[in-house]
Design a protein around this motif. Structure first.
Motif, PDB file in Angstrom:
ATOM      1  N   SER A   1      11.142  14.017  -2.143  1.00 15.95           N
ATOM      2  CA  SER A   1      11.421  13.716  -1.180  1.00 15.95           C
ATOM      3  C   SER A   1      11.036  15.902  -1.017  1.00 15.95           C
ATOM      4  CB  SER A   1      12.683  13.663  -0.448  1.00 15.95           C
ATOM      5  OG  SER A   1      12.397  13.850   0.858  1.00 15.95           O
ATOM      6  N   LEU A   2       9.950  15.574  -0.233  1.00  9.14           N
ATOM      7  CA  LEU A   2       9.314  16.750  -0.510  1.00  9.14           C
ATOM      8  C   LEU A   2      10.229  18.290  -0.053  1.00  9.14           C
ATOM      9  CD1 LEU A   2       7.236  18.935  -1.405  1.00  9.14           C
ATOM     10  CD2 LEU A   2       5.538  18.630   0.509  1.00  9.14           C
ATOM     11  N   VAL A   3      10.539  18.185   0.871  1.00  7.13           N
ATOM     12  CA  VAL A   3      11.556  18.668   2.389  1.00  7.13           C
ATOM     13  C   VAL A   3      13.069  18.940   1.139  1.00  7.13           C
ATOM     14  CG1 VAL A   3      12.817  18.833   4.137  1.00  7.13           C
ATOM     15  CG2 VAL A   3      10.449  17.889   4.126  1.00  7.13           C
TER      16      VAL A   3
ATOM     17  N   ARG B   1      15.272  18.541 -11.655  1.00  8.87           N
ATOM     18  CA  ARG B   1      15.711  17.977 -10.891  1.00  8.87           C
ATOM     19  C   ARG B   1      14.359  17.620 -10.237  1.00  8.87           C
ATOM     20  NH1 ARG B   1      19.405  19.628 -12.934  1.00  8.87           N
ATOM     21  NH2 ARG B   1      21.653  20.326 -12.480  1.00  8.87           N
ATOM     22  N   TYR B   2      15.023  15.999  -8.955  1.00 18.53           N
ATOM     23  CA  TYR B   2      13.763  15.754  -9.093  1.00 18.53           C
ATOM     24  C   TYR B   2      13.430  14.656  -7.921  1.00 18.53           C
ATOM     25  CZ  TYR B   2       9.085  14.173  -7.334  1.00 18.53           C
ATOM     26  OH  TYR B   2       7.420  14.419  -7.037  1.00 18.53           O
ATOM     27  N   ILE B   3      13.924  14.987  -6.471  1.00 23.63           N
ATOM     28  CA  ILE B   3      14.291  14.357  -5.681  1.00 23.63           C
ATOM     29  C   ILE B   3      12.840  13.339  -4.953  1.00 23.63           C
ATOM     30  CG2 ILE B   3      15.581  13.642  -3.608  1.00 23.63           C
ATOM     31  CD1 ILE B   3      16.598  16.485  -3.861  1.00 23.63           C
TER      32      ILE B   3
ATOM     33  N   PRO C   1       1.748  18.402  -9.281  1.00 22.26           N
ATOM     34  CA  PRO C   1       0.265  19.014 -10.251  1.00 22.26           C
ATOM     35  C   PRO C   1      -0.428  17.648  -9.559  1.00 22.26           C
ATOM     36  CG  PRO C   1       1.237  17.655 -11.570  1.00 22.26           C
ATOM     37  CD  PRO C   1       2.982  17.766 -10.300  1.00 22.26           C
ATOM     38  N   ARG C   2      -0.452  16.842  -8.740  1.00 25.66           N
ATOM     39  CA  ARG C   2      -1.764  16.224  -8.122  1.00 25.66           C
ATOM     40  C   ARG C   2      -2.383  15.759  -7.042  1.00 25.66           C
ATOM     41  NH1 ARG C   2      -0.277  10.237  -6.356  1.00 25.66           N
ATOM     42  NH2 ARG C   2       1.466  10.213  -6.045  1.00 25.66           N
ATOM     43  N   ASP C   3      -3.641  15.529  -6.797  1.00 29.49           N
ATOM     44  CA  ASP C   3      -4.124  15.905  -5.321  1.00 29.49           C
ATOM     45  C   ASP C   3      -3.242  14.703  -4.981  1.00 29.49           C
ATOM     46  OD1 ASP C   3      -5.748  17.440  -5.877  1.00 29.49           O
ATOM     47  OD2 ASP C   3      -7.347  15.795  -6.040  1.00 29.49           O
TER      48      ASP C   3
ATOM     49  N   GLU D   1       1.124  -0.710  -0.255  1.00 27.75           N
ATOM     50  CA  GLU D   1       0.214   0.034  -0.186  1.00 27.75           C
ATOM     51  C   GLU D   1       0.932   1.171  -0.094  1.00 27.75           C
ATOM     52  OE1 GLU D   1      -2.197   2.558  -0.195  1.00 27.75           O
ATOM     53  OE2 GLU D   1      -3.677   0.743  -0.112  1.00 27.75           O
ATOM     54  N   ARG D   2       0.451   1.823  -1.376  1.00 30.47           N
ATOM     55  CA  ARG D   2       1.945   2.690  -1.301  1.00 30.47           C
ATOM     56  C   ARG D   2       1.659   3.899  -0.176  1.00 30.47           C
ATOM     57  NH1 ARG D   2       2.260   7.435  -4.527  1.00 30.47           N
ATOM     58  NH2 ARG D   2       4.575   7.462  -5.663  1.00 30.47           N
ATOM     59  N   ASP D   3       0.487   4.784   0.596  1.00 31.13           N
ATOM     60  CA  ASP D   3       0.280   5.545   1.097  1.00 31.13           C
ATOM     61  C   ASP D   3       0.718   4.809   2.660  1.00 31.13           C
ATOM     62  OD1 ASP D   3       0.830   7.816  -0.179  1.00 31.13           O
ATOM     63  OD2 ASP D   3      -1.483   7.715  -0.546  1.00 31.13           O
ATOM     64  N   ALA D   4       0.619   3.678   2.746  1.00 32.68           N
ATOM     65  CA  ALA D   4       0.764   3.261   3.971  1.00 32.68           C
ATOM     66  C   ALA D   4       2.178   3.779   5.157  1.00 32.68           C
ATOM     67  CB  ALA D   4       0.784   1.637   4.066  1.00 32.68           C
TER      68      ALA D   4
ATOM     69  N   LEU E   1       7.394  12.125   8.897  1.00 25.98           N
ATOM     70  CA  LEU E   1       9.090  12.020   8.405  1.00 25.98           C
ATOM     71  C   LEU E   1       8.758  11.555   6.913  1.00 25.98           C
ATOM     72  CD1 LEU E   1      12.519  10.984   8.784  1.00 25.98           C
ATOM     73  CD2 LEU E   1      11.157   9.233   8.802  1.00 25.98           C
ATOM     74  N   ASP E   2       8.682  13.131   6.027  1.00 26.00           N
ATOM     75  CA  ASP E   2       7.977  12.949   4.764  1.00 26.00           C
ATOM     76  C   ASP E   2       9.520  12.486   4.075  1.00 26.00           C
ATOM     77  OD1 ASP E   2       5.831  14.035   2.971  1.00 26.00           O
ATOM     78  OD2 ASP E   2       8.315  14.239   1.823  1.00 26.00           O
ATOM     79  N   GLY E   3       8.787  11.457   2.781  1.00 27.42           N
ATOM     80  CA  GLY E   3      10.140  11.548   1.819  1.00 27.42           C
ATOM     81  C   GLY E   3      10.777   9.412   2.214  1.00 27.42           C
TER      82      GLY E   3
ATOM     83  N   ALA F   1       7.566  11.410 -15.488  1.00 24.55           N
ATOM     84  CA  ALA F   1       7.067  10.317 -15.458  1.00 24.55           C
ATOM     85  C   ALA F   1       5.319  10.794 -16.020  1.00 24.55           C
ATOM     86  CB  ALA F   1       7.416   9.302 -14.894  1.00 24.55           C
ATOM     87  N   ARG F   2       4.733  11.673 -15.184  1.00 17.14           N
ATOM     88  CA  ARG F   2       3.119  11.702 -15.386  1.00 17.14           C
ATOM     89  C   ARG F   2       2.833  12.391 -16.400  1.00 17.14           C
ATOM     90  NH1 ARG F   2       3.165  10.886  -9.913  1.00 17.14           N
ATOM     91  NH2 ARG F   2       4.449   8.830  -9.270  1.00 17.14           N
ATOM     92  N   TYR F   3       3.970  12.865 -17.064  1.00 14.78           N
ATOM     93  CA  TYR F   3       3.754  13.769 -18.389  1.00 14.78           C
ATOM     94  C   TYR F   3       2.561  13.472 -19.403  1.00 14.78           C
ATOM     95  CZ  TYR F   3       5.048  16.562 -22.411  1.00 14.78           C
ATOM     96  OH  TYR F   3       4.427  17.555 -23.684  1.00 14.78           O
TER      97      TYR F   3
HETATM   98  O1  LIG Z   1       4.441  10.222  -6.010  1.00 16.21           O
HETATM   99  P1  LIG Z   1       4.863  11.933  -6.227  1.00 16.21           P
HETATM  100  O2  LIG Z   1       3.543  12.013  -7.270  1.00 16.21           O
HETATM  101  O3  LIG Z   1       6.084  12.182  -7.103  1.00 16.21           O
HETATM  102  O4  LIG Z   1       4.823  12.315  -4.739  1.00 16.21           O
HETATM  103  C1  LIG Z   1       5.917  12.142  -3.950  1.00 16.21           C
HETATM  104  C2  LIG Z   1       5.840  13.492  -3.719  1.00 16.21           C
HETATM  105  O5  LIG Z   1       5.073  12.260  -2.479  1.00 16.21           O
HETATM  106  C3  LIG Z   1       6.527  12.245  -1.083  1.00 16.21           C
HETATM  107  O6  LIG Z   1       6.695  11.197  -1.051  1.00 16.21           O
HETATM  108  C4  LIG Z   1       5.815  12.469  -0.005  1.00 16.21           C
HETATM  109  O7  LIG Z   1       4.272  10.952   0.049  1.00 16.21           O
HETATM  110  P2  LIG Z   1       3.619  10.420   1.123  1.00 16.21           P
HETATM  111  O8  LIG Z   1       2.769  11.164   1.345  1.00 16.21           O
HETATM  112  O9  LIG Z   1       2.483   9.235   0.488  1.00 16.21           O
HETATM  113  O10 LIG Z   1       4.949  10.442   2.024  1.00 16.21           O
HETATM  114  C5  LIG Z   1       6.732  13.592  -1.349  1.00 16.21           C
HETATM  115  O11 LIG Z   1       8.086  13.882  -0.937  1.00 16.21           O
HETATM  116  C6  LIG Z   1       7.313  13.498  -2.675  1.00 16.21           C
HETATM  117  O12 LIG Z   1       7.288  15.118  -2.963  1.00 16.21           O
END
Ligand SMILES: O=P(O)(O)OC[C@H]1O[C@](O)(COP(=O)(O)O)[C@@H](O)[C@@H]1O
Length: 398
Positions: free
Chosen positions: A308-310, A304-306, A326-328, A122-125, A174-176, A274-276
């Motif tokens: 990882s939001l922070v 540049r795309y890591i 750009p997605r919800d 589950e991706r968001d688990a 803990l994002d990312g 990749a979501r283009y």
């Molecule tokens: O899969 P996408 O749409 O590229 O999303 C990546 C984004 O999701 C995150 O990983 C956060 O997602 P989660 O809340 O599911 O952990 C961010 O750190 C990152 O910027």
């Protein structure tokens, strides 16, 4: 600094039996009351000089060695935030130092992928490291004695802590973390509001939710902590955005980037492209235009795309450009609001593609939305393309 042995993790079972077995040790920074000021440091390390990168520290806030800790900065000799908020920030710092130690621990991947746990189903688990980080933050907020309620991305409902706590804290602990096995940077995000005393007589569950759904314009403070090659705490207390780098030798966050100013325009875009083919026409045209150097900035942009939001935002604050999802997907309360305050206070813009993030009234705790953060001119150009919000959101496997 004290070192405590905690039987939190089992030693790796696969260790060859002829090797000595070590009880894993977690090094703890001193509790907030015992933090030392960095008076023993003789000179300012090169590149860390206060005021050298972006601005100057508040008058009177630097120690005799010319260094300014986060506690100096917010305390009476600095911007004078008030004892309650200073104490709360000290506890947040402490929690983040523990999380920094956790994510850098050789045992973090045992926590991330414990035997018997379904991985990647589950991706968001929530992942175990997220949960541990959540507990660390909750415990620090409780210990501060200053927090009425904590709303976390990891919890379905906010946790009521104490009736007389003056503050409300929202957090993504803990994002990312989905990429942490590859040692990719992660981050903690937090926002601090005042407790709404006019709600005090409501039932707990109700006032917990309503206190947590405050508009971003009411944030007293917001910040992130980036766990990367350096551990950096970047925060705004309502006037400017400032970053502090953890000095591992003393356990202090030292002011290294006062008054960050995001360049009005950058040359970097940050998105999962990749979501283009799931993007709307406007977003495709915008990205196609800037990467060919045909936008208002006649330079070809780099990607540049890591993921990882922070980390993606930290780079954007320093170098300029736009970081977007750009997605919800990202959350208004825990991510978009605190980060938008930091970007605005650095002179940039935080938007959902149409509206200023901070002007949005959260309707639900876990409300998700498209998020665009960046340089003012780049953001204006992006928004001028109209349809930049991705409506197709099929759920991606990776
Ligand atoms: O899969 P996408 O749409 O590229 O999303 C990546 C984004 O999701 C995150 O990983 C956060 O997602 P989660 O809340 O599911 O952990 C961010 O750190 C990152 O910027």
């Amino acid at each position: 600094m004290q070192s405590t042995t905690i039987p939190l993790f089992n030693p790796p079972v696969s260790s060859p039996s002829n090797l000595p077995r070590f009880a894993p040790t977690i090094r703890h920074f001193p509790p907030p009351s015992k933090l030392r000021f960095p008076t023993a440091m003789a000179s300012t390390p090169s590149g860390l000089a206060v005021g050298s990168r972006t601005g100057t520290a508040p008058r009177g806030s630097t120690g005799t060695d010319g260094l300014c800790t986060l506690t100096d900065f917010v305390g009476k000799g600095g911007i004078g935030l008030g004892d309650d908020l200073v104490l709360l920030l000290t506890h947040i710092q402490y929690a983040c130092k523990r999380i920094a130690a956790l994510v850098a621990s050789p045992f973090s991947s045992d926590l991330q992928n414990p035997a018997g746990l379904a991985v990647g189903s589950e991706r968001d688990a929530p992942k175990p490291l997220d949960i541990v980080s959540n507990e660390i933050i909750l415990s620090s907020l409780r210990n501060s004695g200053k927090v009425a309620v904590m709303a976390s991305e990891e919890d379905d409902e906010p946790v009521w802590i104490r009736d007389d706590g003056p503050f409300v804290v929202v957090t993504d602990p803990l994002d990312g973390s989905r990429n942490i096995d590859a040692s990719i940077p992660t981050g903690t995000i937090f926002g601090v509001y005042k407790r709404l005393v006019e709600l005090d007589n409501l039932p707990r569950e109700e006032k917990a939710v309503l206190n947590s759904l405050q508009s971003g314009t009411k944030l007293l403070a917001a910040g992130y902590v980036l766990y990367s090659s350096a551990t950096i705490l970047c925060a705004s207390f309502g006037s400017g955005t400032h970053a502090f780098t953890l000095d591992h030798s003393t356990g202090d966050f030292i002011l290294t980037h006062p008054h960050i100013k995001i360049p009005p325009r950058g040359q970097i875009y940050s998105v999962n492209d990749a979501r283009y083919f799931d993007w709307p026409e406007g977003l495709r045209r915008y990205i196609d235009t800037i990467r060919q150097g045909k936008g208002k900035n006649p330079k070809k942009y780099s990607a540049r795309y890591i993921c990882s939001l922070v980390a993606d935002l930290h780079r954007t604050l320093l170098y300029g450009g736009v970081a977007m999802n750009p997605r919800d997907h990202l959350r208004l309360v825990y991510e978009a609001n605190p980060l938008s305050l930091l970007v605005e206070q650095a002179g940039g813009r935080g938007s959902d593609g149409k509206h200023r993030i901070l002007s949005l009234q959260p309707g639900k705790l876990h409300q998700r939305l498209p998020l665009f953060l960046g340089s003012l001119e780049d953001m204006e150009e992006l928004e001028s393309y109209g349809d930049v919000q991705q409506k197709v959101n099929p759920g991606y496997e990776v």
